[in-house]
Design a protein around this motif. Structure first.
Motif, PDB file in Angstrom:
ATOM      1  N   ALA A 186      -0.982 -14.729  -1.679  1.00  0.00           N
ATOM      2  CA  ALA A 186      -1.586 -13.759  -0.762  1.00  0.00           C
ATOM      3  C   ALA A 186      -1.619 -12.350  -1.355  1.00  0.00           C
ATOM      4  O   ALA A 186      -1.955 -11.395  -0.654  1.00  0.00           O
ATOM      5  CB  ALA A 186      -0.819 -13.744   0.555  1.00  0.00           C
ATOM      6  N   HIS A 187      -1.262 -12.208  -2.632  1.00  0.00           N
ATOM      7  CA  HIS A 187      -1.282 -10.916  -3.333  1.00  0.00           C
ATOM      8  C   HIS A 187      -0.382  -9.886  -2.667  1.00  0.00           C
ATOM      9  O   HIS A 187      -0.695  -8.693  -2.603  1.00  0.00           O
ATOM     10  CB  HIS A 187      -2.725 -10.395  -3.451  1.00  0.00           C
ATOM     11  N   THR A 188       0.750 -10.363  -2.158  1.00  0.00           N
ATOM     12  CA  THR A 188       1.810  -9.488  -1.687  1.00  0.00           C
ATOM     13  C   THR A 188       3.039  -9.754  -2.545  1.00  0.00           C
ATOM     14  O   THR A 188       2.995 -10.583  -3.458  1.00  0.00           O
ATOM     15  CB  THR A 188       2.103  -9.735  -0.196  1.00  0.00           C
ATOM     16  N   ILE A 189       4.145  -9.048  -2.287  1.00  0.00           N
ATOM     17  CA  ILE A 189       5.307  -9.129  -3.177  1.00  0.00           C
ATOM     18  C   ILE A 189       6.545  -9.532  -2.378  1.00  0.00           C
ATOM     19  O   ILE A 189       6.882  -8.881  -1.390  1.00  0.00           O
ATOM     20  CB  ILE A 189       5.583  -7.768  -3.860  1.00  0.00           C
ATOM     21  N   PRO A 190       7.255 -10.582  -2.806  1.00  0.00           N
ATOM     22  CA  PRO A 190       8.531 -10.907  -2.154  1.00  0.00           C
ATOM     23  C   PRO A 190       9.582  -9.879  -2.547  1.00  0.00           C
ATOM     24  O   PRO A 190       9.554  -9.341  -3.664  1.00  0.00           O
ATOM     25  CB  PRO A 190       8.857 -12.296  -2.706  1.00  0.00           C
ATOM     26  N   TRP A 191      10.503  -9.610  -1.658  1.00  0.00           N
ATOM     27  CA  TRP A 191      11.528  -8.607  -1.961  1.00  0.00           C
ATOM     28  C   TRP A 191      12.368  -8.992  -3.175  1.00  0.00           C
ATOM     29  O   TRP A 191      12.884  -8.112  -3.878  1.00  0.00           O
ATOM     30  CB  TRP A 191      12.422  -8.381  -0.739  1.00  0.00           C
ATOM     31  N   CYS A 192      12.477 -10.272  -3.459  1.00  0.00           N
ATOM     32  CA  CYS A 192      13.283 -10.670  -4.613  1.00  0.00           C
ATOM     33  C   CYS A 192      12.667 -10.230  -5.937  1.00  0.00           C
ATOM     34  O   CYS A 192      13.330 -10.272  -6.980  1.00  0.00           O
ATOM     35  CB  CYS A 192      13.527 -12.177  -4.613  1.00  0.00           C
ATOM     36  N   THR A 211      12.100   6.917  -3.558  1.00  0.00           N
ATOM     37  CA  THR A 211      12.552   5.533  -3.535  1.00  0.00           C
ATOM     38  C   THR A 211      13.934   5.455  -4.159  1.00  0.00           C
ATOM     39  O   THR A 211      14.371   6.364  -4.879  1.00  0.00           O
ATOM     40  CB  THR A 211      11.601   4.601  -4.303  1.00  0.00           C
ATOM     41  N   THR A 212      14.640   4.391  -3.888  1.00  0.00           N
ATOM     42  CA  THR A 212      15.944   4.158  -4.492  1.00  0.00           C
ATOM     43  C   THR A 212      15.932   2.795  -5.172  1.00  0.00           C
ATOM     44  O   THR A 212      15.131   1.923  -4.840  1.00  0.00           O
ATOM     45  CB  THR A 212      17.063   4.189  -3.435  1.00  0.00           C
ATOM     46  N   ALA A 213      16.822   2.640  -6.140  1.00  0.00           N
ATOM     47  CA  ALA A 213      16.909   1.381  -6.877  1.00  0.00           C
ATOM     48  C   ALA A 213      17.282   0.243  -5.930  1.00  0.00           C
ATOM     49  O   ALA A 213      18.044   0.429  -4.975  1.00  0.00           O
ATOM     50  CB  ALA A 213      17.931   1.498  -7.996  1.00  0.00           C
ATOM     51  N   TYR A 214      16.735  -0.918  -6.207  1.00  0.00           N
ATOM     52  CA  TYR A 214      16.994  -2.084  -5.360  1.00  0.00           C
ATOM     53  C   TYR A 214      17.226  -3.292  -6.244  1.00  0.00           C
ATOM     54  O   TYR A 214      16.501  -3.530  -7.216  1.00  0.00           O
ATOM     55  CB  TYR A 214      15.803  -2.345  -4.436  1.00  0.00           C
ATOM     56  N   SER A 215      18.248  -4.063  -5.906  1.00  0.00           N
ATOM     57  CA  SER A 215      18.522  -5.309  -6.617  1.00  0.00           C
ATOM     58  C   SER A 215      18.763  -6.392  -5.579  1.00  0.00           C
ATOM     59  O   SER A 215      19.743  -6.330  -4.824  1.00  0.00           O
ATOM     60  CB  SER A 215      19.747  -5.158  -7.525  1.00  0.00           C
ATOM     61  N   ASP A 216      17.864  -7.344  -5.505  1.00  0.00           N
ATOM     62  CA  ASP A 216      17.969  -8.396  -4.512  1.00  0.00           C
ATOM     63  C   ASP A 216      19.161  -9.301  -4.814  1.00  0.00           C
ATOM     64  O   ASP A 216      19.563  -9.451  -5.972  1.00  0.00           O
ATOM     65  CB  ASP A 216      16.680  -9.219  -4.505  1.00  0.00           C
ATOM     66  N   LEU A 217      19.714  -9.898  -3.764  1.00  0.00           N
ATOM     67  CA  LEU A 217      20.847 -10.802  -3.951  1.00  0.00           C
ATOM     68  C   LEU A 217      20.448 -12.055  -4.718  1.00  0.00           C
ATOM     69  O   LEU A 217      21.292 -12.684  -5.362  1.00  0.00           O
ATOM     70  CB  LEU A 217      21.442 -11.184  -2.592  1.00  0.00           C
ATOM     71  N   GLU A 218      19.182 -12.418  -4.637  1.00  0.00           N
ATOM     72  CA  GLU A 218      18.673 -13.575  -5.367  1.00  0.00           C
ATOM     73  C   GLU A 218      17.367 -13.187  -6.068  1.00  0.00           C
ATOM     74  O   GLU A 218      16.284 -13.592  -5.666  1.00  0.00           O
ATOM     75  CB  GLU A 218      18.444 -14.751  -4.414  1.00  0.00           C
ATOM     76  N   PRO A 219      17.452 -12.384  -7.140  1.00  0.00           N
ATOM     77  CA  PRO A 219      16.244 -11.853  -7.779  1.00  0.00           C
ATOM     78  C   PRO A 219      15.333 -12.947  -8.334  1.00  0.00           C
ATOM     79  O   PRO A 219      15.802 -14.007  -8.768  1.00  0.00           O
ATOM     80  CB  PRO A 219      16.798 -10.969  -8.904  1.00  0.00           C
ATOM     81  N   CYS A 220      14.026 -12.653  -8.313  1.00  0.00           N
ATOM     82  CA  CYS A 220      13.035 -13.641  -8.770  1.00  0.00           C
ATOM     83  C   CYS A 220      11.918 -12.975  -9.568  1.00  0.00           C
ATOM     84  O   CYS A 220      10.800 -13.485  -9.613  1.00  0.00           O
ATOM     85  CB  CYS A 220      12.449 -14.379  -7.567  1.00  0.00           C
ATOM     86  N   GLY A 221      12.208 -11.822 -10.195  1.00  0.00           N
ATOM     87  CA  GLY A 221      11.169 -11.057 -10.878  1.00  0.00           C
ATOM     88  C   GLY A 221      10.421 -11.833 -11.944  1.00  0.00           C
ATOM     89  O   GLY A 221       9.197 -11.750 -12.051  1.00  0.00           O
ATOM     90  N   CYS A 222      11.143 -12.620 -12.738  1.00  0.00           N
ATOM     91  CA  CYS A 222      10.480 -13.355 -13.827  1.00  0.00           C
ATOM     92  C   CYS A 222       9.584 -14.461 -13.280  1.00  0.00           C
ATOM     93  O   CYS A 222       8.449 -14.645 -13.731  1.00  0.00           O
ATOM     94  CB  CYS A 222      11.525 -13.936 -14.770  1.00  0.00           C
TER      95      CYS A 222
END
Length: 410
Positions: free
Chosen positions: A339-345, A361-372
């Motif tokens: 849907a061309h949106t971004i999950p918080w992970c 903005t402030t730095a954010y690190s999700d508890l279960e990151p999925c950037g890759c």
């Protein structure tokens, strides 16, 4: 006023110039409560920009253990929030999707229906006279991006906050307040005052929601059609505002402009380049016009969770709650990306409220990151810094984890 484009590193811009760094229901409709499809209907009313994510989600929820059938009333962000918080019955026809993904229309009950969820691109505080009452709560779904768009044949590639404020604040109706080539009021396309797209962009450029000029169109699809139509007549003079989820699916006919925030020297696309789909500049915070999809619904005061179990299913999937399993989360990441949106992970920054001219903005690190994995799904290839893996041991130990086939920080 023309906007120079520089290749390579960006240089300081001047005052307004920028530089580039990287329906109604009909008698033939079925009743929404009796569409003939499996699943309990859950009504969502609000943002017209939410249609792509709701279409994708509809296919997911039709296949869960206790299927849910999304009925969507596209009435604008602030109207959707008002419908749920007042509450008030809305007679707008519903949109739903069959098991093949075809969009259909249904009639709501006589006199309208109070939605189960108000869905908005902006916070309730950004809308006029909307407050979330006791017994309701706001849940944050995936990140939505707002953009300025022009016909694909336009020579323009960038716009600054200052230029946008003049374009939309005067609508080319004052000869002394014109930014070339956007000097034709009838080709400056905008949305109604209740639109989350208009309100979020207004916050980013410093233009009060009541002071917008230009040609007002009802929904996001209307703006897209109008901008596309200008290609054959005057592509350089046309401009519109759209959520990226719709703009991204129409890149052959419309072009997203790089945006230069106020007092900044560079303009940025939401993505790392005009052709990419990685949303790198949103995820890092340098492209500022974004915010979470807001989901307002009734909750149990003791638990803070949605009172209705079917509504809770919708909220849990859109927020990727810890209550859904790993396979369901992976499926939802795929759904959000489609849907061309971004999950918080996949986000690296957050903010505490609506975007503003002097955004922080402030730095954010999700508890279960999925950037890759997000980059892989969005673009077809993860960045070179991403390492593939089959298990946690492949990621070097420590807090590193193997998530969805890639090593993540935790």
């Amino acid at each position: 006023m023309k906007h120079p484009i520089l290749s390579g590193a960006c240089a300081a811009g001047v005052a307004l110039a920028t530089s580039l760094c990287a329906s109604e229901a009909t008698a033939a409709n079925p009743q929404c409560s009796a569409t003939g499809l499996t699943g309990t209907p859950v009504y969502l009313a609000g943002s017209s920009a939410a249609k792509p994510i709701l279409k994708q989600l509809s296919a997911v929820l039709a296949k869960v253990a206790n299927p849910v059938r999304i009925i969507y009333q596209s009435v604008s962000s602030c109207t959707g929030l008002m419908d749920i918080t007042v509450p008030q019955a809305d007679p707008t026809a519903g949109i739903y999707w069959d098991d093949n993904g075809n969009e259909l229309t249904c009639d709501v009950a006589s006199g309208g229906v109070v939605p189960d969820i108000g869905i908005s691109d902006v916070y309730a505080s950004t809308c006029d006279n909307v407050t979330i009452p006791v017994g309701q709560a706001n849940f944050q779904g995936p990140v939505q991006i707002m953009t300025f768009v022009v016909p694909s044949l336009s020579k323009e590639n960038t716009i600054s906050a200052e230029a946008a404020r003049i374009v939309y604040g005067f609508g080319a109706t004052d000869s002394g307040k014109v930014v070339s080539p956007w000097n034709t009021n009838g080709l400056i396309f905008q949305r109604p005052t209740t639109s989350g797209t208009r309100r979020m962009i207004g916050k980013a450029i410093g233009l009060d929601v009541g002071k917008w000029k230009g040609t007002e169109l009802n929904g996001s699809g209307d703006v897209l059609t109008a901008v596309q139509g200008a290609s054959a007549t005057n592509p350089d003079a046309a401009i519109g505002i759209l959520a990226a989820d719709l703009a991204d699916t129409s890149r052959t006919t419309v072009k997203i402009l790089a945006f230069q925030p106020q007092d900044q020297s560079c303009a940025y696309y939401p993505d790392s380049t005009s052709q990419s789909l990685d949303k790198a500049n949103v995820r890092s915070g340098v492209y500022p016009i974004w915010g979470p999809v807001h989901l307002v619904t009734k909750v149990d005061i003791a638990t803070g969770q949605p009172s209705d179990p079917n509504v809770k299913t919708v909220i849990d999937y859109l927020t990727m709650s810890s209550t859904i399993n790993a396979d369901a989360k992976k499926n939802m990441i795929d759904t959000v990306v489609a849907a061309h949106t971004i999950p918080w992970c996949a986000m690296n920054v957050t903010r505490n409220g609506e975007v503003s001219v002097n955004d922080q903005t402030t730095a954010y690190s999700d508890l279960e990151p999925c950037g890759c994995y997000y980059e892989f799904k969005a673009t077809g290839a993860a960045s070179s810094s991403c390492k593939t893996c089959a298990a946690d041991i492949d990621c070097g130990g420590g807090t590193n984890k193997c998530r969805y086939g890639y090593c993540e920080a935790r």
